[in-house]
Design a protein around this motif. Structure first.
Motif, mmCIF file in Angstrom:
data_model
loop_
_atom_site.group_PDB
_atom_site.id
_atom_site.type_symbol
_atom_site.label_atom_id
_atom_site.label_comp_id
_atom_site.label_asym_id
_atom_site.label_seq_id
_atom_site.Cartn_x
_atom_site.Cartn_y
_atom_site.Cartn_z
ATOM 1 N N THR A 218 0.600 -1.020 -0.002
ATOM 2 C CA THR A 218 -0.472 -0.595 0.510
ATOM 3 C C THR A 218 0.775 1.187 0.131
ATOM 4 O OG1 THR A 218 -1.757 -1.048 1.343
ATOM 5 C CG2 THR A 218 -2.024 1.681 0.942
ATOM 6 N N THR A 219 0.807 1.819 -0.549
ATOM 7 C CA THR A 219 2.005 3.061 -0.847
ATOM 8 C C THR A 219 0.393 5.096 -1.335
ATOM 9 O OG1 THR A 219 1.497 3.173 -3.725
ATOM 10 C CG2 THR A 219 2.839 2.043 -2.241
ATOM 11 N N ILE A 220 0.942 5.989 -0.416
ATOM 12 C CA ILE A 220 0.106 7.029 -0.858
ATOM 13 C C ILE A 220 0.964 8.007 -1.761
ATOM 14 C CG2 ILE A 220 -0.206 8.834 0.474
ATOM 15 C CD1 ILE A 220 -1.333 6.786 2.647
ATOM 16 N N PRO A 221 0.499 8.085 -2.706
ATOM 17 C CA PRO A 221 1.311 8.996 -3.838
ATOM 18 C C PRO A 221 1.134 10.672 -3.916
ATOM 19 C CG PRO A 221 -0.531 7.935 -5.371
ATOM 20 C CD PRO A 221 -0.169 6.873 -3.634
ATOM 21 N N PHE A 222 1.490 11.450 -3.959
ATOM 22 C CA PHE A 222 1.365 12.683 -3.902
ATOM 23 C C PHE A 222 2.351 13.398 -5.261
ATOM 24 C CE2 PHE A 222 2.237 16.865 -3.160
ATOM 25 C CZ PHE A 222 0.869 18.223 -4.118
ATOM 26 N N GLN A 223 1.173 14.399 -5.833
ATOM 27 C CA GLN A 223 1.434 14.449 -7.402
ATOM 28 C C GLN A 223 1.522 16.098 -7.274
ATOM 29 O OE1 GLN A 223 0.708 11.822 -10.880
ATOM 30 N NE2 GLN A 223 1.917 9.970 -9.125
ATOM 31 N N PHE A 224 2.561 17.447 -7.977
ATOM 32 C CA PHE A 224 2.269 18.418 -8.455
ATOM 33 C C PHE A 224 3.098 18.886 -9.434
ATOM 34 C CE2 PHE A 224 4.405 22.684 -8.170
ATOM 35 C CZ PHE A 224 2.894 23.318 -7.570
ATOM 36 N N THR A 225 1.932 19.613 -10.914
ATOM 37 C CA THR A 225 2.801 20.525 -11.367
ATOM 38 C C THR A 225 2.801 21.494 -11.874
ATOM 39 O OG1 THR A 225 1.290 19.808 -13.117
ATOM 40 C CG2 THR A 225 3.014 18.210 -12.874
ATOM 41 N N ALA A 226 3.476 22.287 -12.101
ATOM 42 C CA ALA A 226 3.725 23.847 -12.610
ATOM 43 C C ALA A 226 3.205 24.073 -14.017
ATOM 44 C CB ALA A 226 3.639 24.511 -11.359
ATOM 45 N N ILE A 227 3.432 25.373 -14.775
ATOM 46 C CA ILE A 227 3.804 26.010 -15.665
ATOM 47 C C ILE A 227 3.671 27.136 -15.851
ATOM 48 C CG2 ILE A 227 3.159 23.547 -16.868
ATOM 49 C CD1 ILE A 227 0.889 26.239 -18.081
ATOM 50 N N HIS A 228 4.430 27.915 -15.916
ATOM 51 C CA HIS A 228 5.045 29.518 -16.151
ATOM 52 C C HIS A 228 5.143 30.157 -17.420
ATOM 53 C CE1 HIS A 228 4.878 33.295 -14.291
ATOM 54 N NE2 HIS A 228 6.115 33.404 -15.608
ATOM 55 N N HIS A 229 4.015 30.939 -18.201
ATOM 56 C CA HIS A 229 4.950 31.281 -19.740
ATOM 57 C C HIS A 229 4.516 32.941 -19.109
ATOM 58 C CE1 HIS A 229 2.994 27.740 -22.243
ATOM 59 N NE2 HIS A 229 4.073 27.691 -21.338
#
Length: 401
Positions: A218-229
């Motif tokens: 059992t695993t707990i993932p957290f993911q985050f992305t960001a873009i900037h122009h």
């Protein structure tokens, strides 16, 4: 040390040995270890450890080759139908000034089939410093599938369409914890440029909560992305863009230990989208969310995954096209599907050729619950990666010393 996985088992695309697949060794006795197979696995692991060992001054030649074919038979208003067919080639020289510092330099070649001109010819350089369980990577960071994102967060087709990422990356990998923090500087801006600078980045983590040796993982993932122009030295009168995406999930896998059926796996994610741009109305929605559920049966012959996606005004600039609530098509660019619902089935198989080479085949039908349309894609990939030791130049006496 376990291999961190996100949505799919992509080790043929990112592992040092594409052909070292997960079903190479299967115990004949489901109630206990098979001595003969255990001894074989131990000897082969020791041999691979010797091959992977490095010394200060080692000079190596590496070759990464990737041939891809993906036929998207899509007839809807969210994503175009098209075919990706070509090859990537990346020969490099690898030098170890010390055991914990790896320098790689070479050239990346991209050739699409049916096009006599090379799509890209770019130099590559990567410096990797390993300190315990942590790696700092500079230059051409380990891209796309290495980040272990789910597809609504990061498009799988980036492995073909955006094969190189350049910036800084931190990777931490233990038997319980995985972290990948990265920045990809996509477009450099100069004084009086007529375009904006473009940068992307993110964080992908996974923590295993189950105990060692358990058939349940059992695993707990957290993911985050960001873009900037944006940028301040261009000649454009164009507003800045800043978009965030996040995902929090729960994954569980049960090891069946049967000759054919290997494991079952469930993944559930809640995702978010937020437009933080100062100027509004650059995107059709200011915020949104999504629900992503996956159930997988892993077998020695075939992996079968069934996925359900429900997106409410969800957008992800780096994510897969099918999960968007706004069209990315050529013919219907203004189409919106604010309450998107799809069901996807994936049939997947990795075929081992050798430790250095593998073929991956995938069939993915997709059913749109809103429109009632059934689309599908067919894909086949060839991965080859290998290194050869040329010698140890650190042991040679330099002229003048």
């Amino acid at each position: 040390m376990e291999t961190a996985q996100a949505q799919l088992d992509n080790r043929a695309f990112i592992g040092n040995r594409p052909g070292q697949l997960k079903y190479t060794y299967i115990s004949r006795n489901p109630d206990g270890p098979d001595t003969k197979l255990d001894d074989s696995l131990r000897r082969e692991s020791q041999q691979r450890a010797r091959e992977d060992s490095v010394s200060s001054g080692d000079l190596r030649l590496s070759l990464n080759a990737f041939v891809f074919f993906k036929d998207n038979e899509y007839f809807n208003k969210i994503i175009d139908g098209y075919t990706l067919y070509g090859t990537h080639l990346n020969p490099q020289l690898v030098y170890y000034p010390s055991q914990n510092l790896r320098l790689e330099g070479g050239v990346f070649l991209w050739k699409d089939f049916g096009n006599p001109v090379l799509k890209a010819v770019r130099p590559t350089f990567r410096a990797t410093w390993t300190h315990g369980k942590q790696q700092l990577i500079f230059g051409n960071i380990r891209p796309h599938l290495h980040h272990n994102y789910i597809e609504p967060m990061f498009n799988f087709e980036r492995v073909m369409l955006n094969p190189l990422e350049e910036g800084i990356q931190t990777v931490i990998r233990t038997h319980r914890f995985f972290l990948d923090q990265w920045v990809d500087w996509q477009r450099q801006q100069y004084r009086y440029s007529n375009y904006q600078e473009e940068v992307a980045g993110g964080l992908s983590t996974s923590y295993r909560t189950s105990r060692d040796g358990s058939r349940w993982t059992t695993t707990i993932p957290f993911q985050f992305t960001a873009i900037h122009h944006g940028g301040q030295i261009d000649t454009l009168d164009k507003p800045l863009q800043t978009v965030f995406n996040g995902a929090l999930g729960l994954e569980t896998r049960y090891l069946l230990q049967r000759p054919t059926m290997q494991a079952v796996r469930f993944q559930g994610y809640v995702l978010g989208y937020q437009d933080y741009s100062f100027t509004r109305n650059q995107f059709p929605y200011r915020n949104g969310w999504g629900l992503y559920l996956n159930g997988t049966l892993e077998s020695r012959i075939l992996d079968v995954m069934v996925s359900y996606w429900q997106g409410q005004r969800f957008l992800s600039p780096l994510g897969g096209d099918f999960y968007q609530s706004a069209s990315r098509t050529v013919s219907d660019p203004g189409f919106l599907d604010p309450h998107r619902k799809i069901i996807m089935v994936r049939l997947m198989r990795d075929i081992r050729i050798s430790d250095a080479a593998a073929i991956t085949a995938r069939v993915e039908p997709v059913y749109d619950l809103n429109s009632g349309a059934l689309d599908y894609s067919l894909a086949m990939y060839f991965n080859f990666r290998q290194e050869w030791l040329l010698g140890n130049i650190g042991r040679r006496t330099r002229v003048g010393q």
